[in-house]
Write an enzyme that holds these catalytic residues in place. Structure first.
Site, PDB file in Angstrom:
ATOM      1  N   LEU A 238     -25.556   0.024   0.309  1.00 37.48           N
ATOM      2  CA  LEU A 238     -26.164   1.160   0.999  1.00 37.48           C
ATOM      3  C   LEU A 238     -27.681   1.091   0.959  1.00 37.48           C
ATOM      4  O   LEU A 238     -28.355   1.348   1.968  1.00 37.48           O
ATOM      5  CB  LEU A 238     -25.684   2.476   0.367  1.00 37.48           C
TER       6      LEU A 238
ATOM      7  N   GLN B  54     -28.792  -1.367   3.505  1.00 35.80           N
ATOM      8  CA  GLN B  54     -28.567  -1.020   4.903  1.00 35.80           C
ATOM      9  C   GLN B  54     -29.577   0.009   5.400  1.00 35.80           C
ATOM     10  O   GLN B  54     -29.978  -0.016   6.561  1.00 35.80           O
ATOM     11  CB  GLN B  54     -27.147  -0.467   5.086  1.00 35.80           C
ATOM     12  N   CYS B  55     -29.977   0.943   4.545  1.00 37.01           N
ATOM     13  CA  CYS B  55     -30.925   1.980   4.938  1.00 37.01           C
ATOM     14  C   CYS B  55     -32.357   1.482   4.757  1.00 37.01           C
ATOM     15  O   CYS B  55     -32.626   0.614   3.911  1.00 37.01           O
ATOM     16  CB  CYS B  55     -30.712   3.247   4.093  1.00 37.01           C
ATOM     17  N   THR B  56     -33.249   2.053   5.540  1.00 39.99           N
ATOM     18  CA  THR B  56     -34.666   1.730   5.389  1.00 39.99           C
ATOM     19  C   THR B  56     -35.210   2.531   4.215  1.00 39.99           C
ATOM     20  O   THR B  56     -35.464   3.733   4.326  1.00 39.99           O
ATOM     21  CB  THR B  56     -35.446   2.077   6.664  1.00 39.99           C
ATOM     22  N   VAL B  57     -35.351   1.874   3.074  1.00 43.80           N
ATOM     23  CA  VAL B  57     -35.845   2.539   1.869  1.00 43.80           C
ATOM     24  C   VAL B  57     -37.311   2.165   1.703  1.00 43.80           C
ATOM     25  O   VAL B  57     -37.646   1.015   1.408  1.00 43.80           O
ATOM     26  CB  VAL B  57     -35.032   2.119   0.627  1.00 43.80           C
TER      27      VAL B  57
END
Length: 703
Positions: free
Chosen positions: A568, A571-574
């Site tokens: 996760l 996959q997310c733009t952190v």
């Protein structure tokens, strides 16, 4: 009511002063002139008003200024007389208050006096009715301060009334009144005007003749005691003439007092009521002309208008509530931008920025911040493309969304973002398209339905890119940027790309390919004799825009599915919360700097080494890339050449796309990354590299 001191034995002649009447359109036009043209210039400006002699009873004698007051060639409204004026627009309220009103009045009075002495007022009687307008425009609050002055020369002696004012119908017969109307109309027609400020009159029981002031010597030849003149009179009072008569009587005393003892005045008032013309309410009276000794000095003058309270002081009008809210918003949006042009960046071409059409691919954290900054620059045409819906985690980082947008499964981002922009500023043309962008490594051939949907998405994207000037790539994944990068390169559109890491970012402009009709050796439009080629292109300096690389030019592998087998957090733009704001702002500022360069997207790229050199535009450098490191609070400006094996902008990819269109794209979507690598020569490059490594190892073993 202004009065001339009279003889104790005779009545005093009094005049009804003008009352200023400024249309809202005048203030709107002044606002535009101040922002776009005058700026800090306080020099006097010529303006034009008019007055009318056909108002209904009870209305004051008005001098009207409309939006056309600044156009000296604009026609005067029918049956109205023009009045020429001077505008003094100050930059501050303090300057408005401390302006030398006495000096301004004296200067205007001297101009009128000179026209009387030289005789030009006889040739052009409009010169007798000058006015001044002192203003200060508070463009933040839309408060306008103003003070009118109608300069009137004062005679050294009184103007005694020989016969007091009476209605024209008490002195003229109906036949004479009709003859006066006819003669006046004929003279106006002959002169090509609809109204005359002053005219000569000669009459008897059977006829009425009129003529221009400049013909007075021939017209009154043989008369010795009295002459009759007509004055276009805006006043409605039965006992008093209007202000335009004052300066004319000074002219009459100066030029004719030695020849004539008195002047009979017809204050010509021409009213139409219920379809019937009526001039019978005009007034007629006779005044004795004082002998006016020749003097080069200008007589004393009066004329500053009283305020609403009846005292000597300025007036103020508050238009913040009565102006059209949308026009107010539009003017206010542009206010700070146009203030830049006054002093800080006078060569800034705002029209290039305001008129640009921007396509934002991605309406997430970057897209929201880019859109807000574009609006700050006055951009009016913004289009969003996104296929996501607003989730509960979005509003805190994406400033175009609110909690309510997340309810019910969430609104489509692109549509909600466009709607929010129009709520922020109704003057923006914002649209949203809820659509997916096909990507390499993401097959679309599961069925005929998915394939046809991909075809429609590609066609829609091609149309959007074609109809916009600048394309912003603001998506989450690398592969989602591939298709718009290819289409934009083929259509020669400026591309601004922004991408985020955790505490790093890159903002860059893609190289702008030469126009298709030009060969590889041809020069780009407006490019000065291939300046970069003459100077010698290198990896670090003097690289022209058509040789710059794109987002994919530094890759040695083709883009693929970057979300497969990712956790996760992968996959997310952190990223650090402030990073998107910084990168989004820099992306827009880079676009603006490119637009300000005379060569646009073909501009030579600025690098970190150019920071101490003379900037190429009024806004500074025009870099190829801006790479930021928030952990060090540092930015660098690298420059890189286009890669001839690039999977997005190389000639092999563009030629294949332009020849085969969607069929080529479908192969890219449905195949692994090896398809693009084989096409561009990256596969061969990998093989050659591996072979070189094997030879190196063999040499080492031999040694």
């Amino acid at each position: 009511m202004a009065a001339a001191t009279g003889d104790p034995g005779l009545s005093k002649l009094q005049f009804a002063p003008f009352s200023s009447a400024l249309d809202v359109g005048f203030w709107h036009e002044l606002t535009q002139k101040k922002l776009n043209e005058y700026r800090l210039d306080e020099a006097p400006k010529d303006i034009k008003g008019y007055y009318y002699n056909g108002d209904s009873a009870g209305l004051p004698a008005r001098l009207t200024l409309e939006f056309s007051a600044f156009d000296m060639s604009a026609p005067t409204p029918a049956r109205c007389c023009p009045a020429i004026g001077t505008l003094y627009n100050t930059n501050t309220l303090e300057s408005f208050k401390t302006a030398d009103k006495k000096l301004l009045l004296e200067q205007a009075a001297n101009e009128i006096w000179e026209s009387i002495k030289s005789g030009t007022a006889l040739e052009n009687p409009v010169l007798l009715n000058k006015f001044l307008l002192l203003t200060f425009a508070d463009l933040k609050k839309y408060h306008f301060y103003y003070w009118f002055c109608y300069p009137a020369l004062c005679l050294p002696e009184s103007l005694p009334l020989i016969q007091g004012p009476v209605g024209l119908d008490q002195r003229f017969s109906l036949k004479q009144i009709e003859a006066l109307e006819c003669a006046y109309d004929n003279l106006c027609q002959t002169e090509g005007v609809t109204a005359l400020p002053y005219f000569l009159i000669k009459y008897d029981e059977n006829m009425v003749l009129v003529s221009l002031l400049k013909h007075y010597s021939d017209f009154f030849q043989g008369q010795r005691t009295k002459i009759t003149i007509g004055v276009y009179d805006p006043c409605n009072l039965a006992q008093y003439p209007g202000w335009p008569l004052r300066n004319f009587l000074v002219l009459a005393a100066h030029r004719w007092s030695s020849s004539f003892q008195s002047v009979e005045v017809v204050c010509f008032r021409d009213r139409t009521m219920q379809g019937a013309r009526d001039v019978a309410h005009s007034i007629i009276f006779e005044v004795k002309l004082p002998e006016m000794a020749f003097s080069p000095d200008c007589p004393k003058a009066v004329g500053w208008e009283k305020n609403q309270k009846g005292g000597m002081g300025p007036r103020m009008v508050n238009l913040s509530e009565c102006m059209d809210p949308k026009r107010l918003a539009e003017s206010s949006v542009d206010l700070n931008l146009k203030l830049m042009c006054w002093r800080l960046v006078p060569t800034l071409d705002l029209d290039k920025v305001v008129s640009v059409k921007c396509l934002l691919l991605g309406a997430g954290t970057l897209g929201c911040n880019v859109a807000r900054t574009l609006m700050g620059w006055g951009v009016r045409h913004i289009t969003f493309v996104d296929n996501a819906k607003i989730s509960y985690s979005n509003p805190v980082r994406q400033p175009l969304y609110e909690f309510e947008d997340c309810l019910g499964g969430g609104k489509p981002k692109a549509l909600a973002a466009a709607d929010r922009l129009q709520k922020i500023f109704p003057g923006v043309n914002a649209r949203g398209f809820n659509m997916s962008i096909p990507m390499p490594g993401h097959p679309v051939n599961f069925s005929s339905v998915t394939l046809e949907q991909a075809r429609r998405d590609v066609e829609q994207l091609e149309q959007l890119i074609e109809s916009h000037d600048v394309v912003f790539l603001l998506m989450d994944t690398r592969e989602s940027r591939w298709l718009p990068a290819v289409i934009a390169a083929s259509k020669r559109k400026l591309v601004i790309n922004a991408a985020l890491g955790f505490d790093t970012f890159v903002v860059m402009r893609h190289g702008l390919k030469k126009p298709k009709q030009q060969g590889a050796g041809d020069l780009c439009p407006n490019h000065p004799v291939a300046s970069a080629d003459l100077l010698g292109s290198s990896l670090f300096a003097n690289i022209p825009g058509y040789k710059l690389g794109c987002y994919f030019c530094n890759d040695v592998v083709a883009p693929g599915d970057s979300t497969r087998d990712r956790t996760l957090d992968q996959q997310c733009t952190v990223s650090r919360p402030g990073l998107a704001v910084i990168a989004g702002a820099l992306a827009v500022e880079l676009m603006v700097s490119v637009l300000q360069h005379p060569e646009g997207g073909y501009a030579i790229a600025s690098s970190s080494d150019d920071r101490m050199n003379e900037p190429p535009t009024s806004l500074g450098l025009v870099p190829h890339q801006i790479r930021g490191f928030l952990s060090r609070f540092d930015n660098v400006l690298p420059v890189s050449l286009a890669f001839d094996k690039c999977t997005a902008c190389s000639s092999k990819v563009l030629d294949q796309y332009e020849r085969e269109g969607f069929n080529f794209l479908a192969k890219v979507f449905n195949s692994s990354h090896s398809f693009l690598e084989d096409l561009t020569g990256l596969t061969l490059l990998h093989q050659e590299t591996q072979a070189a490594e094997i030879w190196d190892m063999s040499d080492d073993e031999t040694i």
